[in-house]
Write an enzyme that holds these catalytic residues in place. Sequence first.
Site, short mmCIF file in Angstrom:
data_model
loop_
_atom_site.label_atom_id
_atom_site.label_comp_id
_atom_site.label_asym_id
_atom_site.label_seq_id
_atom_site.Cartn_x
_atom_site.Cartn_y
_atom_site.Cartn_z
N HIS A 127 -58.33 17.14 10.00
CA HIS A 127 -57.92 17.55 11.51
C HIS A 127 -57.58 18.85 11.62
O HIS A 127 -56.72 19.37 11.07
CB HIS A 127 -57.10 16.33 11.56
CG HIS A 127 -56.68 16.52 13.21
ND1 HIS A 127 -55.75 17.36 13.98
CD2 HIS A 127 -57.23 15.56 14.30
CE1 HIS A 127 -55.77 17.20 15.50
NE2 HIS A 127 -56.66 16.06 15.57
N LYS A 244 -74.33 11.98 29.03
CA LYS A 244 -74.41 13.66 28.61
C LYS A 244 -73.05 14.09 27.71
O LYS A 244 -73.32 14.69 26.81
CB LYS A 244 -74.52 14.48 29.79
CG LYS A 244 -75.46 14.33 30.87
CD LYS A 244 -75.40 15.17 32.07
CE LYS A 244 -76.24 14.67 33.14
NZ LYS A 244 -76.23 15.56 34.26
P1 NDP Z 1 -58.52 19.49 29.44
O1 NDP Z 1 -59.26 18.45 29.79
O2 NDP Z 1 -57.07 19.36 29.41
O3 NDP Z 1 -59.21 20.94 29.61
C1 NDP Z 1 -60.53 21.24 29.47
C2 NDP Z 1 -60.81 22.75 29.80
O4 NDP Z 1 -60.83 22.81 31.03
C3 NDP Z 1 -59.87 23.59 29.29
O5 NDP Z 1 -60.54 24.92 28.83
C4 NDP Z 1 -58.99 23.97 30.68
O6 NDP Z 1 -58.36 25.22 30.45
C5 NDP Z 1 -59.90 23.74 31.76
N1 NDP Z 1 -59.55 23.46 33.14
C6 NDP Z 1 -58.42 22.55 33.21
N2 NDP Z 1 -58.51 22.49 34.71
C7 NDP Z 1 -59.52 23.00 35.12
C8 NDP Z 1 -59.98 23.63 36.49
N3 NDP Z 1 -59.24 22.94 37.29
N4 NDP Z 1 -61.04 24.51 36.68
C9 NDP Z 1 -61.33 24.93 35.53
N5 NDP Z 1 -60.88 24.82 34.09
C10 NDP Z 1 -59.95 23.62 34.09
O7 NDP Z 1 -58.98 19.15 27.72
P2 NDP Z 1 -59.04 18.03 26.77
O8 NDP Z 1 -58.17 17.05 27.33
O9 NDP Z 1 -60.62 17.47 26.74
O10 NDP Z 1 -59.14 18.70 25.42
C11 NDP Z 1 -57.61 18.91 25.00
C12 NDP Z 1 -57.37 19.36 23.76
O11 NDP Z 1 -57.78 18.55 22.68
C13 NDP Z 1 -58.46 20.67 23.25
O12 NDP Z 1 -57.71 21.67 22.89
C14 NDP Z 1 -59.39 20.11 22.29
O13 NDP Z 1 -59.91 21.02 21.40
C15 NDP Z 1 -58.47 19.12 21.51
N6 NDP Z 1 -58.98 18.22 20.93
C16 NDP Z 1 -59.26 18.40 19.29
C17 NDP Z 1 -59.63 17.14 18.67
C18 NDP Z 1 -59.73 17.10 17.05
O14 NDP Z 1 -60.18 16.33 16.47
N7 NDP Z 1 -59.03 18.30 16.34
C19 NDP Z 1 -60.26 16.06 19.41
C20 NDP Z 1 -60.45 15.88 20.65
C21 NDP Z 1 -59.64 17.21 21.39
P3 NDP Z 1 -56.86 25.50 30.66
O15 NDP Z 1 -56.48 25.74 29.12
O16 NDP Z 1 -56.59 26.62 31.39
O17 NDP Z 1 -56.07 24.29 31.14
#
Ligand code: NDP
Length: 369
Positions: A127, A244
């Site tokens: 991880h 998708k």
């Molecule tokens: P989020 O849904 O919190 O955010 C997804 C993206 O959307 C980010 O780049 C965020 O930027 C952006 N964002 C949020 N709100 C808006 C908005 N209103 N308009 C435009 N952009 C927006 O992410 P997830 O919950 O899907 O993922 C969270 C983390 O979990 C990630 O860092 C991911 O790498 C990690 N992860 C790791 C895994 C692993 O196995 N190692 C597995 C799954 C996830 P901003 O930062 O500015 O909020």
Amino acid sequence: MFEKGYIDENYVRVSRDELFSFVVRVLTKLEVPEKDAEIVAHNLIMADLRGIESHGVQRLKRYVDGILSGGINLKPSIRIVREGPSYALIDGDEGLGQVVGYRAMKLAIKKAREGGIGVVAVRNSNHYGIAGYYALMAAEEGMIGISMTNSRPLVAPTGGVERFLGTNPIALAAPARDRPFLLDMATSVVPIGKLEVYRRKGKPIPEGWAIDSAGNITTDVEKVFSGGALLPLGGFGELFGGHKGYGLSLMVDILAGILGGGTWSRHVKNTSEKHSEVGHFFMAINIEDFLPPEEFREKMSRMIDELKSSRRHPDFERIWIHGEKGFLTMQTRLKIGIPIYRKVLEELNSIAESIGVEKLKAGGEDGRA
Ligand code: NDP
């Protein structure tokens, strides 16, 4: 001062420096080399600073468990299996995912510097935390950075009820005028860490995030943990594009798993188990080989400005750009400290007690660090 998430009296503030040195003292006590411990600490604390509670220090226990159970190799010989001018395949020898990922992205950046593009596939890792950490490493060097990882099965494919796909995140960072653009997202509606946050708080999850073991949409987090599954990005069925998200998740398995000679999410295991078989994929693109970097930054910034000044829906206060909320949250938390959920603080301090290192010092009376 902007801050992502909902912070209430159940949180205490901890300064960034104290949190960093806590993670390093726990890991080094468990015989992780200091430089490697610092990489893991940077990665976890970047998540907390940017408001990604699900992938911050609340994950430390998992890594500690992985180390204690022998699932993580603390002295891996991370080796290049084969390489060419613009690509490499790395075997992580079951090291800490952050350490393997850091070295792999460094190599992708070096290759991009020399030949315009660098692609590195990784097998036999663990991880690696937030995908955005590695993408940002390239953006800091003036490049476009892409990072993906597969992960253990938690997500049902469209039309299925079995946990088959990982939450397989994708991140892309690109430099712009004020701060880098950073898209960093799971390919499921939410990552499992968000359910863990709801579980810890004893709250029902929103409808549409997950299904129970029979395939019914559920708000009961316990039903998801006992045999249910998360839904791919786009949600249940095809109506809102669940197929998708399902496809994006497979895209990650192809690049981060199969391409490197590894496997796909269904066969990936927890960090605490031996041979978890996590795979990663990194790409760095050297912008200056394509166009003058100033022109790239200028166009990025114009695109962002146009987006932000486009017509806004009355229900929203503003139009955000990917990476903006995380950046502003980081600025706030560097000043007033990082909020740590009290139960997480207790868990971290019981780790400290059990291995004999100094406990984590939380902030003062007003909760500030
Ligand atoms: P989020 O849904 O919190 O955010 C997804 C993206 O959307 C980010 O780049 C965020 O930027 C952006 N964002 C949020 N709100 C808006 C908005 N209103 N308009 C435009 N952009 C927006 O992410 P997830 O919950 O899907 O993922 C969270 C983390 O979990 C990630 O860092 C991911 O790498 C990690 N992860 C790791 C895994 C692993 O196995 N190692 C597995 C799954 C996830 P901003 O930062 O500015 O909020």
